[in-house]
Design an enzyme around this catalytic site. Structure first.
Site, PDB file in Angstrom:
ATOM      1  CB  CYS A 167      -1.096  -0.038   1.265  1.00 20.60           C
ATOM      2  SG  CYS A 167      -2.127  -1.515   1.172  1.00 20.60           S
TER       3      CYS A 167
ATOM      4  CG  HIS B  76      -3.571   3.086   1.743  1.00 19.46           C
ATOM      5  ND1 HIS B  76      -3.932   2.408   0.494  1.00 19.46           N
ATOM      6  CD2 HIS B  76      -3.611   2.038   2.427  1.00 19.46           C
ATOM      7  CE1 HIS B  76      -4.157   1.105   0.593  1.00 19.46           C
ATOM      8  NE2 HIS B  76      -4.169   0.949   1.793  1.00 19.46           N
TER       9      HIS B  76
ATOM     10  CG  ASN C  84      -7.029  -1.214   0.701  1.00 17.18           C
ATOM     11  OD1 ASN C  84      -6.253  -0.927  -0.049  1.00 17.18           O
ATOM     12  ND2 ASN C  84      -6.525  -1.834   2.271  1.00 17.18           N
TER      13      ASN C  84
END
Ligand code: COA
Length: 330
Positions: free
Chosen positions: A113, A257, A287
């Site tokens: 990420c 993020h 996500n």
């Protein structure tokens, strides 16, 4: 001293939308559970035959158009991704081909990420040294093909989506620039968020037994990830502020993020800022791992959430564990 600035951004998510109700038809879950734990209402998953490189191409074309550049202008490609179309090589060389670039250097950064911020940091260095003038930086991911959409995989399956975001980096001409980047990792948490196979450690890298055991599917200790994320996000945001003698009052927007809305809310609380200052689009995309920051940055820009001269902070946390930030004067 030469600095870099972002001259173009773009993003692409697959056309196929998967709602929480769609998932509730596949496993024991509910819209209420998913929204209350993560803020996610829907995500986009690729169709059979659509890969990370395809999403990246579309995102890159938008960023190139905004920057007003042609394929022949690009000097380097850096792709932040865990999920190249194939086990090897990475997405970078595919982009060289699919975008019709010169035979420029291209490589992937496997920092989960945090990969887009890591990739931006790498691109920034090449501009600073004067080696390259125009760099394509991408964050791209297809996680859906590794999700177990049954009860055993429901903790992961409801959280992740596919997508790609891109940015063009070029030399700064005025005060608009990448002010600083900061990268960190702590490998002792390797197994708290990982995908074990196919593994070069094993002979063969993947066996029928491995597949039966599910080592090819990502797994996560959600609570450990949550605990570390809400510690590292504020830390690395403050590091970006301190490095530039800035305070939160100087910042127009924090673009974290998009791991989980509850993580972003906890980070806002720890920093003492309202959620108006912390961008969130996780309800639409879930996500998207390395793609989430450039997707969010592109959407926030298009929505007018920041403009030339504003300071934004990108902040990431993910598998590894890795975490990173970038302070940018747009
Ligand atoms: N639907 C319904 N129930 C689910 C579920 C789902 N999709 N996934 C897990 N559950 C169940 C579990 O089996 C468990 O049941 P049990 O108590 O009977 O064993 C229960 O829900 C756990 O619920 P809760 O304690 O409320 O979970 P949580 O508050 O720890 O939330 C996460 C789980 C994953 C949402 C949370 O830990 C989290 O957000 N972690 C960070 C994840 C993340 O952001 N990862 C990416 C980082 S880059």
């Amino acid at each position: 001293m030469r600095y870099s600035r972002i001259t173009g951004v773009g993003f692409k998510v697959p056309d196929r939308t998967i709602t929480n109700d769609d998932l509730a038809g596949l496993m024991d879950t509910s819209d209420e559970w998913i929204v209350s734990r993560s803020g996610i209402k829907e995500r986009h998953w690729v169709e059979e035959g659509e890969g990370t490189s395809d999403l990246s191409v579309e995102a890159a074309k938008q960023a190139m158009e905004m920057a007003g550049i042609q394929p022949e202008d690009i000097d380097l490609v850096v792709v932040g991704s865990l999920t190249s179309d194939y086990f090897f090589p990475g997405v970078g060389a595919q982009l060289q081909d699919k975008l019709g670039l010169r035979t420029v250097g291209s490589f992937d950064v496997k920092a989960a990420c945090s990969a887009f911020v890591y990739s931006l940091s790498i691109g920034d260095q090449f501009i600073k040294t004067g080696q390259y003038d125009t760099i394509l930086v991408v964050g791209a991911e297809v996680q859906s093909t590794a999700l177990n959409v049954s009860n055993e995989g429901r903790d992961m399956a409801v959280l992740f989506g596919d997508g790609a975001g891109a940015a063009i980096l070029q030399p700064a001409e005025d005060e608009s620039r990448v002010l600083s980047t900061h990268m960190h990792s702590e490998g002792k948490y390797l197994k708290e968020l990982w995908c074990e196979g196919p593994a070069s450690l094993y002979h063969p890298r993947i066996s029928h037994e491995h597949i039966d055991a599910g080592i090819h599917l990502p797994s996560m200790n959600g609570r450990e990830v949550f605990k570390n994320a809400i510690k590292r996000f504020p830390e690395v945001i403050n590091e970006a502020l301190d490095a530039n003698n800035l305070s939160l009052r100087d910042v127009k927007l924090i673009i974290p993020h998009q791991a989980n809305l509850r993580i972003s809310q906890a980070v806002a609380k720890k920093l003492g800022v309202s959620m108006d200052m912390v961008y969130s689009n996780i309800h639409k995309y879930g996500n998207t791992t390395g793609a989430s920051i450039p997707i969010a940055m592109t959407e926030a820009y298009r929505e007018g959430r920041f403009k030339k001269g504003d300071i934004i902070i990108l902040a990431a946390f993910g598998a590894g564990f890795t975490w990173a930030s970038a302070a940018i004067r747009w």
